[in-house]
Design a protein around this motif. Sequence first.
Motif, PDB file in Angstrom:
ATOM      1  N   VAL A 425     -11.726 -54.151 -35.885  1.00 37.43           N
ATOM      2  CA  VAL A 425     -11.099 -52.823 -36.086  1.00 37.43           C
ATOM      3  C   VAL A 425      -9.571 -52.866 -35.371  1.00 37.43           C
ATOM      4  CG1 VAL A 425     -10.643 -50.641 -35.015  1.00 37.43           C
ATOM      5  CG2 VAL A 425     -13.064 -51.346 -36.027  1.00 37.43           C
ATOM      6  N   ARG A 426      -9.511 -53.620 -34.213  1.00 37.75           N
ATOM      7  CA  ARG A 426      -8.205 -53.810 -33.467  1.00 37.75           C
ATOM      8  C   ARG A 426      -7.201 -54.628 -34.487  1.00 37.75           C
ATOM      9  NH1 ARG A 426     -11.237 -54.456 -28.999  1.00 37.75           N
ATOM     10  NH2 ARG A 426     -11.430 -56.506 -29.029  1.00 37.75           N
ATOM     11  N   GLN A 427      -7.832 -55.885 -35.036  1.00 33.67           N
ATOM     12  CA  GLN A 427      -6.884 -56.523 -35.997  1.00 33.67           C
ATOM     13  C   GLN A 427      -6.332 -55.810 -37.142  1.00 33.67           C
ATOM     14  OE1 GLN A 427      -9.486 -59.728 -37.091  1.00 33.67           O
ATOM     15  NE2 GLN A 427      -9.110 -61.017 -35.046  1.00 33.67           N
ATOM     16  N   SER A 428      -7.465 -54.890 -37.770  1.00 38.03           N
ATOM     17  CA  SER A 428      -6.842 -53.979 -38.919  1.00 38.03           C
ATOM     18  C   SER A 428      -5.540 -53.041 -38.512  1.00 38.03           C
ATOM     19  CB  SER A 428      -7.965 -53.164 -39.602  1.00 38.03           C
ATOM     20  OG  SER A 428      -8.504 -52.400 -38.896  1.00 38.03           O
ATOM     21  N   VAL A 429      -5.817 -52.491 -37.397  1.00 37.42           N
ATOM     22  CA  VAL A 429      -4.886 -51.614 -36.647  1.00 37.42           C
ATOM     23  C   VAL A 429      -3.598 -52.429 -36.533  1.00 37.42           C
ATOM     24  CG1 VAL A 429      -4.111 -50.136 -34.694  1.00 37.42           C
ATOM     25  CG2 VAL A 429      -6.420 -49.993 -35.696  1.00 37.42           C
ATOM     26  N   ALA A 430      -3.659 -53.433 -35.900  1.00 40.52           N
ATOM     27  CA  ALA A 430      -2.320 -54.356 -35.728  1.00 40.52           C
ATOM     28  C   ALA A 430      -1.756 -54.623 -37.102  1.00 40.52           C
ATOM     29  CB  ALA A 430      -3.011 -55.628 -35.000  1.00 40.52           C
ATOM     30  N   ARG A 431      -2.467 -54.776 -38.018  1.00 41.95           N
ATOM     31  CA  ARG A 431      -1.775 -55.082 -39.244  1.00 41.95           C
ATOM     32  C   ARG A 431      -0.773 -53.639 -39.829  1.00 41.95           C
ATOM     33  NH1 ARG A 431      -6.470 -58.142 -40.368  1.00 41.95           N
ATOM     34  NH2 ARG A 431      -7.497 -56.373 -41.428  1.00 41.95           N
ATOM     35  N   VAL A 432      -1.621 -52.737 -39.436  1.00 37.10           N
ATOM     36  CA  VAL A 432      -0.687 -51.350 -39.999  1.00 37.10           C
ATOM     37  C   VAL A 432       0.393 -51.293 -39.084  1.00 37.10           C
ATOM     38  CG1 VAL A 432      -0.915 -49.031 -40.069  1.00 37.10           C
ATOM     39  CG2 VAL A 432      -2.886 -50.308 -40.744  1.00 37.10           C
ATOM     40  N   VAL A 433       0.423 -51.433 -37.689  1.00 37.61           N
ATOM     41  CA  VAL A 433       1.477 -51.464 -36.891  1.00 37.61           C
ATOM     42  C   VAL A 433       2.492 -52.270 -37.433  1.00 37.61           C
ATOM     43  CG1 VAL A 433       2.252 -51.900 -34.794  1.00 37.61           C
ATOM     44  CG2 VAL A 433       0.195 -50.650 -34.825  1.00 37.61           C
ATOM     45  N   ASN A 434       2.415 -53.710 -37.838  1.00 33.92           N
ATOM     46  CA  ASN A 434       3.093 -54.611 -38.099  1.00 33.92           C
ATOM     47  C   ASN A 434       4.032 -54.062 -39.447  1.00 33.92           C
ATOM     48  OD1 ASN A 434       2.938 -56.318 -36.089  1.00 33.92           O
ATOM     49  ND2 ASN A 434       1.404 -57.608 -37.139  1.00 33.92           N
ATOM     50  N   GLN A 435       3.153 -53.437 -40.381  1.00 34.07           N
ATOM     51  CA  GLN A 435       3.745 -53.037 -41.653  1.00 34.07           C
ATOM     52  C   GLN A 435       4.665 -51.690 -41.518  1.00 34.07           C
ATOM     53  OE1 GLN A 435       0.655 -51.327 -44.114  1.00 34.07           O
ATOM     54  NE2 GLN A 435       1.943 -50.944 -45.956  1.00 34.07           N
ATOM     55  N   ILE A 436       4.204 -51.027 -40.493  1.00 36.01           N
ATOM     56  CA  ILE A 436       5.252 -49.759 -40.290  1.00 36.01           C
ATOM     57  C   ILE A 436       6.616 -50.250 -39.739  1.00 36.01           C
ATOM     58  CG2 ILE A 436       5.665 -47.737 -38.846  1.00 36.01           C
ATOM     59  CD1 ILE A 436       2.620 -47.338 -38.909  1.00 36.01           C
ATOM     60  N   ARG A 437       6.459 -51.358 -38.921  1.00 40.19           N
ATOM     61  CA  ARG A 437       7.745 -51.710 -38.058  1.00 40.19           C
ATOM     62  C   ARG A 437       8.613 -52.623 -38.962  1.00 40.19           C
ATOM     63  NH1 ARG A 437       4.605 -53.563 -32.431  1.00 40.19           N
ATOM     64  NH2 ARG A 437       4.847 -51.659 -31.386  1.00 40.19           N
ATOM     65  N   GLU A 438       8.032 -53.330 -39.956  1.00 39.15           N
ATOM     66  CA  GLU A 438       8.784 -54.104 -40.986  1.00 39.15           C
ATOM     67  C   GLU A 438       9.480 -52.907 -41.994  1.00 39.15           C
ATOM     68  OE1 GLU A 438       5.857 -56.749 -42.841  1.00 39.15           O
ATOM     69  OE2 GLU A 438       5.841 -58.100 -41.174  1.00 39.15           O
ATOM     70  N   GLU A 439       8.840 -51.921 -42.503  1.00 40.32           N
ATOM     71  CA  GLU A 439       9.218 -51.013 -43.280  1.00 40.32           C
ATOM     72  C   GLU A 439      10.370 -50.274 -42.797  1.00 40.32           C
ATOM     73  OE1 GLU A 439       6.023 -48.865 -44.406  1.00 40.32           O
ATOM     74  OE2 GLU A 439       5.027 -50.136 -45.953  1.00 40.32           O
ATOM     75  N   ARG A 440      10.267 -49.896 -41.374  1.00 44.76           N
ATOM     76  CA  ARG A 440      11.266 -49.328 -40.802  1.00 44.76           C
ATOM     77  C   ARG A 440      12.327 -50.123 -40.544  1.00 44.76           C
ATOM     78  NH1 ARG A 440       7.719 -44.954 -37.092  1.00 44.76           N
ATOM     79  NH2 ARG A 440       6.733 -43.883 -38.782  1.00 44.76           N
ATOM     80  N   GLY A 441      12.183 -51.403 -40.095  1.00 42.36           N
ATOM     81  CA  GLY A 441      13.314 -52.477 -40.074  1.00 42.36           C
ATOM     82  C   GLY A 441      14.202 -52.599 -41.381  1.00 42.36           C
ATOM     83  N   SER A 442      13.561 -52.333 -42.383  1.00 39.75           N
ATOM     84  CA  SER A 442      14.195 -52.708 -43.503  1.00 39.75           C
ATOM     85  C   SER A 442      14.788 -51.404 -44.001  1.00 39.75           C
ATOM     86  CB  SER A 442      13.320 -53.376 -44.822  1.00 39.75           C
ATOM     87  OG  SER A 442      12.252 -52.268 -44.987  1.00 39.75           O
ATOM     88  N   GLY A 443      14.537 -50.424 -43.475  1.00 40.64           N
ATOM     89  CA  GLY A 443      14.992 -49.223 -43.804  1.00 40.64           C
ATOM     90  C   GLY A 443      14.452 -48.369 -44.989  1.00 40.64           C
ATOM     91  N   HIS A 444      13.259 -48.585 -45.085  1.00 41.29           N
ATOM     92  CA  HIS A 444      12.529 -47.804 -46.314  1.00 41.29           C
ATOM     93  C   HIS A 444      11.924 -46.839 -45.378  1.00 41.29           C
ATOM     94  CE1 HIS A 444      11.279 -52.092 -48.544  1.00 41.29           C
ATOM     95  NE2 HIS A 444      12.664 -51.701 -48.603  1.00 41.29           N
TER      96      HIS A 444
END
Length: 444
Positions: A425-444
């Motif tokens: 569960v913690r690994q799946s949550v960490a993947r979501v957090v990384n996805q959010i940060r990447e999207e916001r970092g690229s301006g999406h």
Amino acid sequence: MRHVLRDTLTLLGLPLVVALTLPAAFASGGGSGTRRWFGGRAESQRAEAQAAKDAAAAAFYELDTAQRDLRISIETITAVDDSPAARRAVADFQAISNRIDEASHQYINAVDAHDLDRDDLETSAAAQARTALGRAKDELGRVKQDLDRFTAGLEPLIGKAETQLARLAPAVERARQGLLAASNALDAVRGSGLKADDLAGRLAALGPELTKLNQGAGAHGVPQTLERAERVAREAESVRVEAERLPERAAEIDHRLVSLRTRAQALTTRAEQLDPILSELRRRFVAACWQDLQHVPDQAAENVAQAELKLREARAARDEQRWPDATALLSTVRALLNTTDESVSAAGDRLRRLNAVQKDPQQEIDRTRFAIRDAQRLAMAGRHTPDPHHARPLDDAVARLERAIGTLEGRHPDYWHFLTETEAVRQSVARVVNQIREERGSGH
């Protein structure tokens, strides 16, 4: 001046008979003292014709000098460069040389056709000479301009060729010095009692290359000789470095032999202590918590035995000074012991984690819920509603955690399943957090 002109005409391929006629044509206008001088228009025409002759001669010599200089550049290019551009430059130079020959013939013919030193030179003849010599000078000037443009266009090729020629002698010398340094290093190592047969073989293989370098670029070409010199220098330097490092390498292998043998003995002792751990796991927890560890003692014993065999082979290779073989065998031993260390450690770590969660499962639950809530706050930052791509996996994580908590109910909970589920569960949550940060970092 006669011998300079003769060389020029020979270079241009003009007939010798023409060459022999030129000295008279180039005789100075102020030569013989017996010539009668006529005043008025005749002398004015003679002076203008002589000036045209002098100007044409200057244009001829200027063009001839430029052609000689360019021929040297073309020879430099052809010695170094065999590219299509270089071959095209040679062909274009031949074409413009033909034009130079034609303009030179026109000039020489104009000089031969008119003797400006004749006492009875007529005004009309002087005017014709001036006109013919003027046309010859103009043509020589036009060809010189074309030659200058052609030369300017060759600057990249000339620069490249001159650079390679300038690199050639130093590169060959570096190769020779590199071979000498490698040979000296090899002699020093052998003098200390160490073998270096593989390095000696590599150095001997460079002998034919040195022979070709000594034969020179004339026999093998400038680019090929330059490439060969650089390759020989690199390989010789590699041999030298390895030879100088050989005593250190031997000492390092000796140290690794002792260190890995000690580690193998320690793992044997640790593996023998697995039985009490496995016994406690079997006694206190359900089979799913320990059954994957049942093979560890036997596998550990097999791995250690295999490692000890490879250590003996490595020792033999070291004694025979087969350095690459010894290094490879020691790498195999290290890999075997690493694998064994991980599996032996896994049993003790399993018991420790199961003890902790059995005593207080709430700590693991709180840790996982905190990770989920932290991810949910990030998903809502700056938004009224979360992105479905983020909300859905987070909702799934909440449900999965609740199901894992439910498995703790009953008389014999599967604590290992619970631990692996919360980790997932913690690994799946960490993947979501990384996805959010990447999207916001690229301006999406």
